[in-house]
Each structure stands twice: as structure tokens, then as C-alpha cells.
Design an enzyme around this catalytic site. Structure first.
Site, PDB file in Angstrom:
ATOM      1  N   HIS A   1       0.865  -1.187   0.000  1.00 30.68           N
ATOM      2  CA  HIS A   1       0.000   0.000   0.000  1.00 30.68           C
ATOM      3  C   HIS A   1       0.898   1.232   0.000  1.00 30.68           C
ATOM      4  CE1 HIS A   1       1.084   0.118   4.225  1.00 30.68           C
ATOM      5  NE2 HIS A   1       0.547  -1.080   4.408  1.00 30.68           N
TER       6      HIS A   1
ATOM      7  N   GLY B   1       1.806   3.102   2.285  1.00 32.09           N
ATOM      8  CA  GLY B   1       2.770   3.135   3.396  1.00 32.09           C
ATOM      9  C   GLY B   1       4.090   2.507   2.951  1.00 32.09           C
ATOM     10  N   HIS B   2       3.980   1.335   2.321  1.00 32.62           N
ATOM     11  CA  HIS B   2       5.175   0.720   1.727  1.00 32.62           C
ATOM     12  C   HIS B   2       5.733   1.671   0.667  1.00 32.62           C
ATOM     13  CE1 HIS B   2       2.719  -2.964   2.852  1.00 32.62           C
ATOM     14  NE2 HIS B   2       3.872  -3.242   3.448  1.00 32.62           N
TER      15      HIS B   2
ATOM     16  N   GLN C   1       7.796   3.565  10.910  1.00 29.34           N
ATOM     17  CA  GLN C   1       7.550   3.963  12.297  1.00 29.34           C
ATOM     18  C   GLN C   1       6.304   3.256  12.871  1.00 29.34           C
ATOM     19  OE1 GLN C   1       8.294   7.013  14.446  1.00 29.34           O
ATOM     20  NE2 GLN C   1       6.748   5.972  15.664  1.00 29.34           N
TER      21      GLN C   1
ATOM     22  N   GLN D   1       9.437  -3.003  16.124  1.00 34.92           N
ATOM     23  CA  GLN D   1      10.264  -3.663  15.102  1.00 34.92           C
ATOM     24  C   GLN D   1      11.507  -2.825  14.798  1.00 34.92           C
ATOM     25  OE1 GLN D   1       8.769  -5.940  11.568  1.00 34.92           O
ATOM     26  NE2 GLN D   1       9.071  -3.980  10.561  1.00 34.92           N
TER      27      GLN D   1
ATOM     28  N   SER E   1      -2.340  -0.155   6.665  1.00 41.53           N
ATOM     29  CA  SER E   1      -1.839  -1.479   7.031  1.00 41.53           C
ATOM     30  C   SER E   1      -2.413  -2.491   6.049  1.00 41.53           C
ATOM     31  CB  SER E   1      -2.302  -1.834   8.451  1.00 41.53           C
ATOM     32  OG  SER E   1      -2.166  -3.227   8.674  1.00 41.53           O
ATOM     33  N   SER E   2      -1.617  -3.489   5.713  1.00 44.11           N
ATOM     34  CA  SER E   2      -2.135  -4.555   4.835  1.00 44.11           C
ATOM     35  C   SER E   2      -3.357  -5.205   5.472  1.00 44.11           C
ATOM     36  CB  SER E   2      -1.062  -5.618   4.599  1.00 44.11           C
ATOM     37  OG  SER E   2       0.099  -5.022   4.060  1.00 44.11           O
TER      38      SER E   2
END
Ligand code: AMP
Length: 281
Positions: A34, A36-37, A148, A153, A185-186
Site C-alpha cells: 500500500h 505506506g510501503h 515507524q 520492530q 496497514s495490509s
């Protein structure tokens, strides 16, 4: 865009880039990409000469009762997005390529992997650290990009890189959100229309706490009240904690250092996480 499926091909392609003197950036993902990636890839493009993306749904970071088997996938759409964004090398390994039979060596993160998601997803960060270390060894990037949104992570990975002297710099990219505030988010695809509406209360709570913080409120109990008051829409709160942004230890009293409010909650059967950074300086 070159697409490779095994480590041998990947190494040859990366070697050629390195021989050209290119600065190599790397964006590891689990796919169902998405924006975000996309923002990680864009940052990578702007800061590096060559962008390597991996798509690998890593089984070792999922617990036995988690969503590995139903995790969304759309390789065709992922490839189109990577192509559109100018990715140079796309690595699509199989599980057998990443974990050949008799595989038995893992990276065991320390205390930063214990609180927050670590408490509710035992073994998750062991799987994350292991796959990221393997991918770093395969790609050997100069710079790697993480979101972020998965704050813990980033802390686990930065710690691993320091502790194991891995020759890579880590860049953390701000969380990309829907116009109404929901973190991309996925897993958002799992949400029904009603759940999608209710999921919004997670980011709204974080924004309320952030607004209070920016207005001068440093009281941790008060800030957490702002965040949790809005959480009426979720079905189960796993955690809503204010922690030291580096050690992830819970803070008490006043916010006197870089901190984060981190939330994990279920909306229906979908587990969502989000966080906001609070910097008092
Ligand atoms: P995933 O495919 O979920 O493993 O995510 C791959 C990378 O994208 C991780 O570094 C995530 O933190 C990052 N990421 C996921 N969602 C977002 C987002 N909304 N904004 C920025 N980065 C994100």
C-alpha cells in the site's frame, strides 16, 4: 525492474550494482503493498542510487494461531506498484529458498522484544530479526528502510544491527495514514465497513494525546487517559502504554525524554497496532 526469485540471482544482480559504485537501499516487506510501503520505497529512491525491495511472507514471525494462512496477497498489484515507483530489483523468494530444510539458526532479540507486541506475540520478533538478518546478508544494503508504524520492530532491528555489527544504516519512515487518520496497514483489508469506522478510534485517541502533549501536558496518566478514552470503538485493547522510545520500558510520572504511546487492539478479529512519538525537547 529486474525480478529475482533466488539468492544466487539476487547476489549477482546486487554485485553488478555495487561494481557500478551504487549506494544500495533496501525495503523489506511482506507484500500486499500500500502507499505506506510506497512511502518507504520513495524515501529509498530519494536517498539511494538503487532500490531493492523484497516481498516475503515470513512464516517464522507468525504464531500458530495468527493470520499467516489468510494474510492478504496480490503479487501482480505489488509488482505494478514497484514498477511504477521505479524499484530496480524485486526479490521474491519462496519459503524453501529462505528456510531450506534443516534450517535451525535464529537471532534471539533481547529485552526490547519483550514488552508490547512481544508479550502478546511470543517468538514474533525472533522471526522478524532472523528474516531481516538473513535478508541483510543476502542484499548487503547500505541503507534499509522501516516504518515507524511498527515502532518495536524498528527498535529490535536497530539493536540487532548494533549488537551484531551489521554494516547497514537504518532509516525510519513516518507512518502514512488514510485521510481520516487510520494508519495504513495490509491488515486493514480484513475490516468490515463497520469495523473500519470503529478502527478510527485508535488513531483519534493517539492524536488526542498528542494534542494534549503539544499543549504542554507532560503527565503520563493524563496523556494515557486521552488515548484510552477514545478507544471505546475497539473490541479488545491489548495494550495502550506510554514507553521510552528507545528502551520501550514503560514510563511513570512525567514525560521527560523521547517517548511513544503504543496501542494494540482488536477490531472484530483484526489486530491493529499504532503509535505516536512524543518528544519533549
Ligand atoms: P509489512 O509488509 O507489514 O511487513 O511492512 C513492511 C514495512 O512497511 C515495515 O517496515 C512497516 O513498518 C512499513 N509500513 C507498514 N505500514 C506502514 C505505514 N502505514 N506507514 C509507513 N510504513 C509502513
Amino acid at each position: 525492474m529486474r525480478v529475482v526469485h533466488n539468492v544466487a540471482e539476487l547476489r549477482i544482480a546486487v554485485k553488478a550494482m555495487r561494481e557500478e559504485g551504487l549506494r544500495i537501499g533496501f525495503v523489506p516487506t511482506m507484500g500486499f503493498l500500500h502507499e505506506g510501503h510506497g512511502s518507504l520505497i520513495r524515501q529509498c529512491k530519494s536517498r539511494c542510487d538503487a532500490t531493492v525491495v523484497s516481498i516475503f511472507l515470513n512464516p517464522t514471525q507468525f504464531g500458530p494461531n495468527e493470520d499467516l494462512s489468510k494474510y492478504p496477497q496480490d503479487l501482480e498489484a505489488d509488482q505494478s506498484l514497484c514498477l511504477k515507483l521505479g524499484v530496480n530489483l524485486l526479490f521474491l523468494p519462496t519459503v524453501a529458498e529462505m528456510y531450506p530444510s534443516a534450517f535451525q539458526t535464529f537471532i534471539e532479540p533481547g529485552p526490547v522484544a519483550e514488552p508490547l507486541c512481544g508479550k502478546y506475540r511470543p517468538g514474533h520478533f525472533r522471526g522478524v530479526a532472523t528474516v531481516v538478518a538473513k535478508l541483510f546478508n543476502m542484499v548487503q544494503p547500505d541503507l534499509a528502510f522501516f516504518g515507524q508504524k511498527d515502532l518495536q520492530q524498528t527498535v529490535v532491528i536497530k539493536r540487532m544491527v548494533k549488537d551484531l555489527n551489521l554494516p547497514v544504516d537504518i532509516a525510519v519512515v513516518p507512518t502514512l495514514r488514510e485521510p481520516d487518520g487510520l494508519a495504513l496497514s495490509s491488515r486493514n483489508v480484513y475490516l468490515s465497513p463497520d469495523e473500519r469506522k470503529r478502527a478510527l478510534c485508535i488513531s483519534l485517541g493517539l492524536f488526542a494525546a498528542e494534542a494534549a502533549f503539544l499543549a504542554g501536558d507532560r503527565d503520563i496518566a493524563s496523556l494515557l487517559t486521552h488515548a484510552t478514552e477514545c478507544l471505546w470503538g475497539v473490541d479488545e485493547i491489548q495494550y495502550c502504554e506510554l514507553v521510552d522510545a528507545q528502551s520501550l520500558e514503560p514510563l511513570v510520572g512525567q514525560v521527560d525524554r523521547a517517548a511513544a504511546i503504543c496501542v494494540a487492539a482488536y477490531v472484530g478479529s483484526t489486530r491493529l497496532i499504532d503509535n505516536i512519538l512524543l518528544n519533549p525537547n
